[in-house]
Design an enzyme around this catalytic site. Structure first.
Site: not given
Length: 121
Positions: A57-60, A76
């Site tokens: 997954w990815m974030n921000d 991120q």
């Protein structure tokens, strides 16, 4: 054919049982075994017009820039699994904001350094 929900359920069960052991592909831009990428790529519920990480997954999403004819996006990203530890920064480029190419990881934690727990925004 397994669905994204099946994959997420299996990933969560595996995570709760121990940790998902994936090869550290840092610097390659590909962090999940090829057969897993193929399964996810064929999922009809997987978004088609949004930047997605090569695995997990990815974030921000952060720092979008247009430089030398390409759009660059940083985000991120944990190449080791879908959990918020060992945070790295992924990097992808696009010429049209629809088709993305993943580049090597832009930032990675330094063992024993001030960012040893992850590179956070």
């Amino acid at each position: 054919m397994a669905t994204r929900r099946d994959f997420l359920a299996l990933s969560t069960a595996t995570l709760l049982a121990g940790r998902i052991a994936l090869p550290n592909g840092a610097g390659t831009g590909v962090d999940q075994p090829e057969n897993e990428q193929s399964k996810l790529g064929g999922d009809p519920q997987r978004p088609r017009y949004h930047l997605l990480p090569p695995a997990n997954w990815m974030n921000d999403p952060n720092g979008p820039i247009f430089w030398k004819g390409q759009y660059h996006m940083f985000y991120q990203y944990n190449p080791h699994g879908a959990f918020p530890e060992s945070m790295h920064w992924g990097h992808a480029v696009s010429s049209d904001l629809v088709h993305w190419k993943h580049l090597p990881i832009a930032l990675a934690p330094t063992p024993g350094g001030p960012d040893k727990d992850g590179c956070w925004s």
